[in-house]
Design a protein around this motif. Structure first.
Motif, mmCIF file in Angstrom:
data_model
loop_
_atom_site.group_PDB
_atom_site.id
_atom_site.type_symbol
_atom_site.label_atom_id
_atom_site.label_comp_id
_atom_site.label_asym_id
_atom_site.label_seq_id
_atom_site.Cartn_x
_atom_site.Cartn_y
_atom_site.Cartn_z
ATOM 1 N N LEU A 39 0.823 -1.211 0.000
ATOM 2 C CA LEU A 39 0.000 0.000 0.000
ATOM 3 C C LEU A 39 0.857 1.260 0.000
ATOM 4 C CD1 LEU A 39 -2.821 -1.029 2.498
ATOM 5 C CD2 LEU A 39 -2.939 -0.955 0.003
ATOM 6 N N ASN A 40 1.939 1.251 0.765
ATOM 7 C CA ASN A 40 2.802 2.430 0.812
ATOM 8 C C ASN A 40 3.591 2.611 -0.482
ATOM 9 O OD1 ASN A 40 2.027 3.372 3.319
ATOM 10 N ND2 ASN A 40 3.562 2.168 4.417
ATOM 11 N N LEU A 41 3.953 1.510 -1.133
ATOM 12 C CA LEU A 41 4.628 1.613 -2.427
ATOM 13 C C LEU A 41 3.682 2.210 -3.472
ATOM 14 C CD1 LEU A 41 6.524 -1.800 -2.472
ATOM 15 C CD2 LEU A 41 7.602 0.453 -2.585
ATOM 16 N N VAL A 42 2.466 1.703 -3.524
ATOM 17 C CA VAL A 42 1.485 2.220 -4.478
ATOM 18 C C VAL A 42 1.192 3.690 -4.204
ATOM 19 C CG1 VAL A 42 -0.913 2.033 -5.249
ATOM 20 C CG2 VAL A 42 0.461 -0.034 -4.938
ATOM 21 N N LYS A 43 1.089 4.055 -2.949
ATOM 22 C CA LYS A 43 0.867 5.454 -2.580
ATOM 23 C C LYS A 43 1.977 6.350 -3.114
ATOM 24 C CE LYS A 43 0.182 8.411 1.488
ATOM 25 N NZ LYS A 43 0.109 8.422 2.983
ATOM 26 N N ALA A 44 3.198 5.802 -3.187
ATOM 27 C CA ALA A 44 4.352 6.558 -3.686
ATOM 28 C C ALA A 44 4.466 6.503 -5.208
ATOM 29 C CB ALA A 44 5.635 6.024 -3.055
ATOM 30 N N GLY A 45 3.533 5.808 -5.867
ATOM 31 C CA GLY A 45 3.579 5.716 -7.325
ATOM 32 C C GLY A 45 4.411 4.562 -7.838
ATOM 33 N N ILE A 46 4.853 3.680 -6.939
ATOM 34 C CA ILE A 46 5.638 2.509 -7.338
ATOM 35 C C ILE A 46 4.691 1.322 -7.375
ATOM 36 C CG2 ILE A 46 7.601 1.027 -6.756
ATOM 37 C CD1 ILE A 46 8.767 3.406 -5.195
ATOM 38 N N THR A 47 4.283 0.925 -8.565
ATOM 39 C CA THR A 47 3.229 -0.081 -8.696
ATOM 40 C C THR A 47 3.716 -1.415 -9.260
ATOM 41 O OG1 THR A 47 2.644 0.791 -10.882
ATOM 42 C CG2 THR A 47 1.466 1.696 -8.981
ATOM 43 N N GLU A 48 4.927 -1.468 -9.803
ATOM 44 C CA GLU A 48 5.478 -2.722 -10.318
ATOM 45 C C GLU A 48 6.323 -3.353 -9.226
ATOM 46 O OE1 GLU A 48 6.695 -2.956 -14.549
ATOM 47 O OE2 GLU A 48 6.553 -0.767 -14.485
ATOM 48 N N ILE A 49 5.839 -4.461 -8.686
ATOM 49 C CA ILE A 49 6.438 -5.060 -7.498
ATOM 50 C C ILE A 49 6.765 -6.528 -7.756
ATOM 51 C CG2 ILE A 49 6.063 -5.606 -5.060
ATOM 52 C CD1 ILE A 49 4.012 -3.281 -5.021
ATOM 53 N N VAL A 50 7.949 -6.939 -7.327
ATOM 54 C CA VAL A 50 8.385 -8.328 -7.401
ATOM 55 C C VAL A 50 8.507 -8.857 -5.976
ATOM 56 C CG1 VAL A 50 10.229 -9.907 -8.101
ATOM 57 C CG2 VAL A 50 9.635 -7.950 -9.554
ATOM 58 N N ILE A 51 7.975 -10.048 -5.733
ATOM 59 C CA ILE A 51 8.056 -10.664 -4.412
ATOM 60 C C ILE A 51 8.687 -12.046 -4.558
ATOM 61 C CG2 ILE A 51 6.750 -11.534 -2.431
ATOM 62 C CD1 ILE A 51 4.551 -9.500 -3.133
ATOM 63 N N ASN A 52 9.771 -12.286 -3.822
ATOM 64 C CA ASN A 52 10.323 -13.638 -3.824
ATOM 65 C C ASN A 52 9.752 -14.413 -2.642
ATOM 66 O OD1 ASN A 52 11.770 -12.375 -1.723
ATOM 67 N ND2 ASN A 52 13.601 -13.601 -2.097
ATOM 68 N N HIS A 53 9.716 -15.721 -2.761
ATOM 69 C CA HIS A 53 9.190 -16.524 -1.662
ATOM 70 C C HIS A 53 9.755 -17.929 -1.727
ATOM 71 C CE1 HIS A 53 6.443 -18.753 -4.300
ATOM 72 N NE2 HIS A 53 5.956 -17.620 -4.770
ATOM 73 N N ALA A 54 9.709 -18.604 -0.583
ATOM 74 C CA ALA A 54 10.138 -19.997 -0.493
ATOM 75 C C ALA A 54 9.195 -20.723 0.456
ATOM 76 C CB ALA A 54 11.596 -20.096 -0.034
ATOM 77 N N HIS A 55 9.384 -20.533 1.760
ATOM 78 C CA HIS A 55 8.555 -21.194 2.767
ATOM 79 C C HIS A 55 7.090 -20.755 2.666
ATOM 80 C CE1 HIS A 55 7.226 -22.817 6.571
ATOM 81 N NE2 HIS A 55 6.926 -21.614 7.032
ATOM 82 N N LEU A 56 6.209 -21.719 2.409
ATOM 83 C CA LEU A 56 4.771 -21.459 2.294
ATOM 84 C C LEU A 56 4.468 -20.345 1.284
ATOM 85 C CD1 LEU A 56 3.737 -21.647 6.089
ATOM 86 C CD2 LEU A 56 3.598 -23.455 4.349
ATOM 87 N N GLY A 57 5.251 -20.301 0.237
ATOM 88 C CA GLY A 57 5.102 -19.239 -0.748
ATOM 89 C C GLY A 57 3.757 -19.229 -1.446
#
Length: 249
Positions: A39-57
């Motif tokens: 939410l804070n990234l989108v509020k700042a105009g940063i809308t392209e987000i990558v999330i890495n995951h492993a455990h219970l991804g």
């Protein structure tokens, strides 16, 4: 600018909560940790987000989807086992970079920073002349870190702040500060890491500091690095302590 949220950690110290829930989905003040970031990234105009995951991804992907519910575009970088911070970033690099090799933002998924303004990160590594106009890069800073005053669990800090950037050693009478797990990086920092291999971020940053290519600044707002169930409970305690509003009030 694109952003990456690190969410691959097992959260061993947060067990047993993380036995059935990935740490970034644990709720702080009524909202999952990772959702505060989105939410804070989108509020700042940063809308392209990558999330890495492993455990219970799979639980992270099920909860967040493609990001449209947050007005964001989320892509995932799945790791069979957590690759450490630099290894995870290196694996996700194709999702974070473009033809212009622009810097990207990385933030840890297990910190709570409700008032951090991610808009301040945009353009951090741009080289400008004295009139604020862009000029050819001098590559002085390859990374820019946000620091906080040393918490009780890390009293000796990580880097010393100076007028010329972050340094590994503090000068006489100077204290180090602690890396807040928020940074802006040029893609070149990770180019020598073979995708899919384990690699730590710390040695890369210390090498940059030795070469005078690591910038940074002190963040003075609310910041919490959540490591244990007790820390999480303490942060949520104000919610439980609030009196219940009367319907006839």
């Amino acid at each position: 600018m694109k952003a990456m949220i690190l969410a691959a950690g097992r959260g061993e110290r947060m067990r047993p909560l993380t036995d059935t829930c990935p740490k970034p989905l644990l709720k702080v003040r009524g909202r999952p940790l990772i959702v505060w970031h989105i939410l804070n990234l989108v509020k700042a105009g940063i809308t392209e987000i990558v999330i890495n995951h492993a455990h219970l991804g799979h639980m992270i992907e099920e909860a967040l989807g493609d990001g449209s519910q947050f007005s964001a575009k989320i892509q995932y970088s799945a790791e069979g086992t957590a690759l450490e911070t630099a290894g995870g970033i290196a694996k996700a690099l194709p999702l974070l970079t473009n033809e212009n090799e622009e810097p990207f933002l990385v933030v840890s998924g297990d910190i709570y920073i409700p008032h951090f303004n991610f808009a301040d990160c945009v353009g951090t590594l741009e080289d400008n002349d004295m009139w604020g106009k862009p000029h050819p890069r001098d590559k002085r800073d390859v990374a820019w870190l946000y620091m906080v005053k040393n918490p009780d669990f890390h009293p000796n800090g990580d880097f010393a702040l100076s007028l010329m950037g972050l340094r590994n050693e503090a000068e006489a009478g100077q204290e180090k500060a602690t890396f807040a797990n928020i940074g802006v990086y040029r893609p070149e920092l990770f180019k020598d890491i073979v995708p899919g291999t384990h690699a730590k971020l710390g040695p890369l940053l210390r090498d940059l500091a030795d070469r005078g290519q690591l910038g940074g600044e002190l963040y003075r707002g609310e910041w919490h690095n959540l490591g244990t169930p007790d820390q999480l409970a303490a942060l949520n305690a104000p919610l439980r302590a609030m009196p219940t509003a009367r319907l006839d009030s």
